[in-house]
Design a protein around this motif. Structure first.
Motif, PDB file in Angstrom:
ATOM      1  N   THR A 140      -4.821  60.510  76.291  1.00  0.00           N
ATOM      2  CA  THR A 140      -4.167  60.969  77.512  1.00  0.00           C
ATOM      3  C   THR A 140      -4.435  59.962  78.627  1.00  0.00           C
ATOM      4  O   THR A 140      -5.511  59.353  78.666  1.00  0.00           O
ATOM      5  N   PRO A 179      -0.157  62.933  77.766  1.00  0.00           N
ATOM      6  CA  PRO A 179      -0.472  62.247  76.521  1.00  0.00           C
ATOM      7  C   PRO A 179       0.397  61.021  76.284  1.00  0.00           C
ATOM      8  O   PRO A 179       1.574  60.989  76.646  1.00  0.00           O
ATOM      9  N   THR A 237      -9.453  60.470  77.532  1.00  0.00           N
ATOM     10  CA  THR A 237      -8.593  60.367  78.710  1.00  0.00           C
ATOM     11  C   THR A 237      -8.919  59.090  79.464  1.00  0.00           C
ATOM     12  O   THR A 237     -10.098  58.785  79.707  1.00  0.00           O
TER      13      THR A 237
END
Length: 288
Positions: A134, A173, A217
């Motif tokens: 992400t 994402p 992330t």
């Protein structure tokens, strides 16, 4: 469409499309009263499309890959049959309340299908291939309420969590083969309408799921956007809203993990090195 008795290749479902499906189901299931008719109609159509594409593959894959008496196969086949029946043989009926009941039934069975899809699709897969990537952006402006402080642009998903207390940084994402900085620019534009350019990496944050999934992330600083930043939320119902969240009040608007991630990104933006985190905490402090 795959035949129910053969596994074949699964239908295509990009990560952002899966997130949309989950958000749509969550919006319906967490609503305390019927949403407007046009939202329910669009949500029902989206859920039916997912069911019609995935129920045959889920049933065929369960039959091919699991023993006949395996409870997972029985549950997957039953869910696929029930979903197909609801999508093709039932309808919303008359009136808003009846339409809401029907839409909720689609959302419930869709969630069940998503769970089976993940289990069947990841069976025997390399765990490294199951990491969800992400990319998000740190977008700030000077606080109009307190001199010397900053407000951070954050969005509140309709699901999961309670809108207004589940804020996170904008973004989403990456798709297969997409660089994370390009994924950041694309998903921030999708969620906020802002055309941003990556400036530098601020944070990587590793998240371990329930034992079968994991994610990482990437948080980026973006090039200056000017004094007037006009946010425009998308028409799809995945986001409940956005806010310029003051840094001192961060904990009131998001989870502790999200608050730690934002503060680490702010520290890196002020001139520090990129931070490597695990659930918002410095990774090497919690390494086994």
């Amino acid at each position: 469409m795959p035949h129910a008795g053969r596994r074949g290749a699964p239908p295509t479902l990009r990560p952002e499309a899966e997130a949309d499906i989950e958000s749509t189901a969550g919006l319906i299931l967490t609503a305390s009263m019927p949403p407007p008719a046009e939202i329910m109609e669009a949500s029902a159509a989206e859920l039916r499309r997912f069911i019609n594409e995935w129920a045959p593959w889920i049933k065929g894959t369960a039959r091919e890959s699991l023993p006949v008496d395996d409870p997972r196969r029985v549950a997957a086949e039953r869910a696929a049959d029930e979903a197909t029946y609801r999508a093709r043989c039932t309808g919303p009926g008359d009136g808003l309340a009846s339409a809401f009941t029907y839409c909720r039934s689609l959302a419930l069975i869709t969630r069940e299908l998503l769970a089976h899809r993940r289990k069947l699709g990841l069976a025997g897969a390399d765990p490294a291939a199951c990491v969800r990537v992400t990319a998000r952006a740190l977008i700030c402006r000077p606080s109009p309420a307190e001199a010397g402080e900053q407000d951070v642009l954050m969005v509140s998903p309709a699901h999961p969590g309670v809108p207004g207390t589940n804020f996170r940084l904008p973004g989403g994402p990456a798709v297969a083969g997409e660089p994370t900085w390009e994924a950041m620019a694309r998903t921030v534009r999708e969620e906020t309408g802002l055309a941003v350019r990556p400036a530098r990496l601020l944070v990587t944050d590793w998240v371990r799921g329930d034992g079968s999934s994991a994610g990482i992330t990437f948080v980026y600083a973006v090039a200056a956007l000017g004094d007037e930043i006009s946010v425009r939320l998308p028409e799809w119902p995945g986001l409940a809203g956005y806010a310029w969240v003051p840094v001192p009040g961060m904990d009131e608007h998001c989870s502790p993990h999200q608050a730690r991630r934002v503060r680490a990104a702010l520290d890196a933006a002020r001139g520090g090195a990129p931070a490597e985190l695990r659930l918002g905490t410095p990774a090497y402090d919690v390494a086994a």
